[in-house]
Design a protein around this motif. Structure first.
Motif, PDB file in Angstrom:
ATOM      1  N   GLU A  63       1.108  -1.015   0.324  1.00 30.07           N
ATOM      2  CA  GLU A  63      -0.278   0.131  -0.332  1.00 30.07           C
ATOM      3  C   GLU A  63       1.124   1.049  -0.303  1.00 30.07           C
ATOM      4  N   LEU A  64       1.691   1.244   0.819  1.00 31.56           N
ATOM      5  CA  LEU A  64       2.648   2.365   0.997  1.00 31.56           C
ATOM      6  C   LEU A  64       3.627   2.784  -0.612  1.00 31.56           C
ATOM      7  N   LEU A  65       3.992   1.578  -1.151  1.00 27.11           N
ATOM      8  CA  LEU A  65       4.732   1.734  -2.520  1.00 27.11           C
ATOM      9  C   LEU A  65       3.391   2.195  -3.453  1.00 27.11           C
ATOM     10  N   SER A  66       2.181   1.537  -3.778  1.00 25.39           N
ATOM     11  CA  SER A  66       1.555   1.644  -4.328  1.00 25.39           C
ATOM     12  C   SER A  66       1.219   3.034  -4.306  1.00 25.39           C
ATOM     13  N   SER A  67       1.376   4.440  -3.281  1.00 21.26           N
ATOM     14  CA  SER A  67       1.092   5.365  -2.995  1.00 21.26           C
ATOM     15  C   SER A  67       2.186   6.732  -4.318  1.00 21.26           C
ATOM     16  N   LEU A 120      -6.438  -9.519 -11.381  1.00 19.66           N
ATOM     17  CA  LEU A 120      -6.273  -8.074 -10.458  1.00 19.66           C
ATOM     18  C   LEU A 120      -6.790  -6.749 -10.513  1.00 19.66           C
ATOM     19  N   ALA A 121      -7.388  -6.430 -11.686  1.00 23.13           N
ATOM     20  CA  ALA A 121      -8.130  -5.099 -11.938  1.00 23.13           C
ATOM     21  C   ALA A 121      -9.844  -5.361 -11.065  1.00 23.13           C
ATOM     22  N   ARG A 122     -10.529  -6.861 -10.682  1.00 22.52           N
ATOM     23  CA  ARG A 122     -10.875  -6.186  -9.376  1.00 22.52           C
ATOM     24  C   ARG A 122     -11.186  -6.428  -8.234  1.00 22.52           C
ATOM     25  N   ARG A 123     -10.332  -5.940  -7.940  1.00 20.67           N
ATOM     26  CA  ARG A 123      -9.953  -5.944  -6.678  1.00 20.67           C
ATOM     27  C   ARG A 123      -9.322  -4.867  -6.081  1.00 20.67           C
ATOM     28  N   ASP A 124      -9.285  -4.471  -4.576  1.00 20.85           N
ATOM     29  CA  ASP A 124      -8.382  -3.357  -4.138  1.00 20.85           C
ATOM     30  C   ASP A 124      -7.250  -3.922  -3.574  1.00 20.85           C
ATOM     31  N   VAL A 125      -6.022  -2.851  -3.981  1.00 24.87           N
ATOM     32  CA  VAL A 125      -4.853  -3.753  -2.788  1.00 24.87           C
ATOM     33  C   VAL A 125      -5.795  -4.297  -1.092  1.00 24.87           C
ATOM     34  N   GLY A 126      -4.248  -5.387  -1.237  1.00 26.71           N
ATOM     35  CA  GLY A 126      -4.901  -5.441   0.268  1.00 26.71           C
ATOM     36  C   GLY A 126      -6.306  -6.837   0.306  1.00 26.71           C
ATOM     37  N   MET A 127      -7.011  -6.578  -0.422  1.00 24.16           N
ATOM     38  CA  MET A 127      -8.304  -6.968  -0.162  1.00 24.16           C
ATOM     39  C   MET A 127      -8.141  -8.512  -0.584  1.00 24.16           C
ATOM     40  N   GLY A 128      -8.681  -9.823  -1.233  1.00 23.38           N
ATOM     41  CA  GLY A 128      -8.868 -10.802  -1.564  1.00 23.38           C
ATOM     42  C   GLY A 128     -10.160 -11.716  -2.332  1.00 23.38           C
ATOM     43  N   GLN A 163      -4.671 -13.642  -6.169  1.00 26.38           N
ATOM     44  CA  GLN A 163      -6.087 -12.598  -5.843  1.00 26.38           C
ATOM     45  C   GLN A 163      -6.972 -13.244  -4.916  1.00 26.38           C
ATOM     46  N   LEU A 164      -6.714 -14.583  -5.200  1.00 28.84           N
ATOM     47  CA  LEU A 164      -7.970 -14.805  -4.683  1.00 28.84           C
ATOM     48  C   LEU A 164      -8.819 -15.015  -3.255  1.00 28.84           C
ATOM     49  N   ALA A 165      -7.134 -14.821  -2.470  1.00 26.04           N
ATOM     50  CA  ALA A 165      -6.929 -15.480  -1.085  1.00 26.04           C
ATOM     51  C   ALA A 165      -6.527 -13.776  -0.922  1.00 26.04           C
ATOM     52  N   GLU A 166      -6.858 -13.819   0.906  1.00 28.65           N
ATOM     53  CA  GLU A 166      -7.051 -12.596   1.566  1.00 28.65           C
ATOM     54  C   GLU A 166      -5.527 -12.540   2.500  1.00 28.65           C
TER      55      GLU A 166
END
Length: 532
Positions: free
Chosen positions: A114-118, A258-266, A182-185
């Motif tokens: 999340e930090l890198l994505s910022s 990957l395009a269907r989820r938020d960072v940190g979520m599965g 992408q599936l698992a949290e």
């Protein structure tokens, strides 16, 4: 912003973080086939011994289930491809799964992604960097295997086919791990799903190769494709297109997910826990049990299955060895027994001990994972003391490894006893030979704890490096006649070769003492150092 912006920087970061672990398993897995190939002429020096080996493997479904089909055992290359093709591909696939998960889902678990994505980082950069890291590691393993085999004067075409098949199975595993990330949290769940997928692949290959009626099942598994390439046996180059196409399709699916989820979520929703914790979760040991139980159960299932498989093979080991006096001598030298079956059982007991040592390292390093993930400091801010927390985790590398050996020994002895119709005698003697490996396993766990206590930053590399070195020396040292001084570096060298060896308490006492010294020294270091 470009979806791949920052990929090069993230790839450099991943390679730097893996600069010790990845080269270690690349070299270890890459050179093992060449070691076996170099010993082939000594083990099977004439056409008669090679013909006997071919006949034995063709008529024994247990051997085909374990190693796959043998297309040509009359040459060193064909023997090496048969002996290592399926298992080397599986080990490379596992290493690729853990590598990709570490640089994707685990980064999100820790909050670093999340930090890198910022920053100026594209949406697909982290996934691409993780896939490139795992893919390059698989490619390096295949190249090392190819060069080492070709350098041993084996045919170049077969060496390239062998290395390419191993590499491409690793690439398929990378794509599988990309999807499960992408599936698992959580990273543990992602690794579990990917490893379960590899288990299904291995099962399909094993069942298909062991039964001629449903041999088509092995064509459904990428692990089966690595054998169907037929290195050193009139190579089928077109089979390599199957893992290439599978990698491309699975990789595309991973990017779409990957395009269907938020960072940190599965994509798979996490199950909500109860509003209040159960009464049994009010202690560090209960928390450690929740953290370790999934891994322990997975290892137990694997040990039980392997013990049953090798137990069913033990009585027929003479058919597998055939008329090769050199192979019989090698097995007996490794097993320390005058009888071939007892020597084989001793070798299997030592093998289970070395693999249990790997589990002990993984369980011991879970403490470092909790520390790095910043979950340890909040616990210590309560009334929990450091040594009590550490003791709750150390139950698993020390007692959990004993449980693994007991399960493996029971399955090994039970199946062998059923084959020879003597369960009451064979079960206790085989179980005892397996459990006898426990002090050596404790030494490996103690060394991991020692490094964790004094040099936590090096604990992962040192723990796995020491365990891998011991495994390599103990497994291949006697076969290639390493000097005794080198063999003595491994604690497994000093365990008596039961069931045929006489019991002597000395090795067990000093190995246990060494384990205790490293245990208490590691705890003392952990008690005095800063957390983090």
């Amino acid at each position: 912003m470009n979806a791949l912006a920052g990929t090069r920087q993230l790839l450099r970061l991943a390679l730097r973080r893996d600069r010790i672990v990845v080269p270690l398993w690349v070299i270890l897995l890459g050179v093992l086939p060449a070691i076996t190939a170099s010993a082939y002429a000594t083990l099977y020096p004439d056409a008669a011994s090679r013909a006997a080996l071919t006949a034995a493997t063709g008529s024994n479904p247990s051997i085909r289930l374990l190693y796959g089909p043998a297309f040509d055992l009359s040459t060193a290359g064909g023997f090496t491809a048969w002996r290592f093709g399926a298992f080397l591909s599986l080990f490379v696939a596992l290493a690729c799964v853990f590598t990709v998960t570490r640089h994707t889902r685990q980064e999100e678990d820790s909050g670093r992604q999340e930090l890198l994505s910022s920053t100026v980082t594209g949406r697909s950069a982290a996934l691409t960097a993780g896939l490139l890291t795992g893919g390059l590691a698989a490619l390096a393993t295949g190249l090392v295997a190819t060069l080492s085999l070709a350098g041993g004067k084996l045919p170049l075409a077969g060496s390239v086919a062998f290395g390419a098949s191993v590499t491409l199975v690793g690439w398929v595993a990378c794509a599988v791990a990309a999807i499960t990330a992408q599936l698992a949290e959580y990273s543990r769940t992602a690794n579990g799903l990917a490893c379960a997928t590899l288990g299904v692949m291995f099962l399909l290959r094993a069942v298909g190769d062991s039964s001629r009626d449903i041999g088509w099942l092995s064509w459904l598994s990428p692990l089966g494709w690595s054998s169907q390439v037929r290195p050193y046996a009139h190579e089928r180059w077109w089979v390599l297109l199957l893992p290439l196409a599978t990698t491309a399709v699975l990789g595309l699916v991973a990017y779409r997910l990957l395009a269907r989820r938020d960072v940190g979520m599965g994509l798979l929703p996490a199950r909500l826990g109860p509003a209040a914790g159960a009464p049994g979760l009010d202690s560090p040991l209960a928390l450690a049990w929740r953290l370790h139980r999934g891994t322990l159960f997975g290892w137990l299932a694997g040990f039980a299955l392997a013990g049953a498989l090798f137990g069913s093979m033990a009585a027929g080991i003479g058919d597998v060895v055939g008329d090769s006096a050199q192979t019989r001598e090698m097995v007996q030298r490794m097993g320390g027994g005058s009888g071939l079956v007892d020597a084989f059982l001793a070798v299997m007991a030592g093998m289970f001990g070395m693999i249990a040592a790997m589990y002990s390292v993984q369980a011991a390093l879970r403490m470092r994972s909790e520390e790095v993930a910043l979950r340890l400091e909040p616990l210590l801010a309560t009334g929990t003391r450091r040594l009590r927390w550490a003791a709750s985790h150390l139950v698993f590398p020390f007692l959990g490894s004993g449980l693994l050996l007991a399960v493996a020994g029971t399955a090994l002895g039970l199946l062998h006893g059923l084959r020879v119709h003597d369960v009451s005698v064979q079960l206790p003697r085989v179980l005892g030979s397996t459990v006898a490996q426990l002090p050596a396993v404790w030494v490996v766990a103690g060394i991991s704890l020692l490094v964790f206590g004094f040099l936590p930053g090096a604990s992962v590399a040192a723990g796995w490096g020491v365990a891998s070195a011991f495994l390599l020396v103990s497994l291949y040292g006697p076969a290639i006649r390493l000097p005794q001084a080198v063999l003595d570096l491994s604690p497994f060298t000093h365990v008596p070769k039961f069931p045929s060896a006489a019991f002597t308490p000395g090795p067990f006492l000093w190995l246990s003492g060494m384990a205790l010294v490293t245990l208490f020294a590691g705890l003392a270091g952990f008690r005095r150092r800063d957390i983090g």
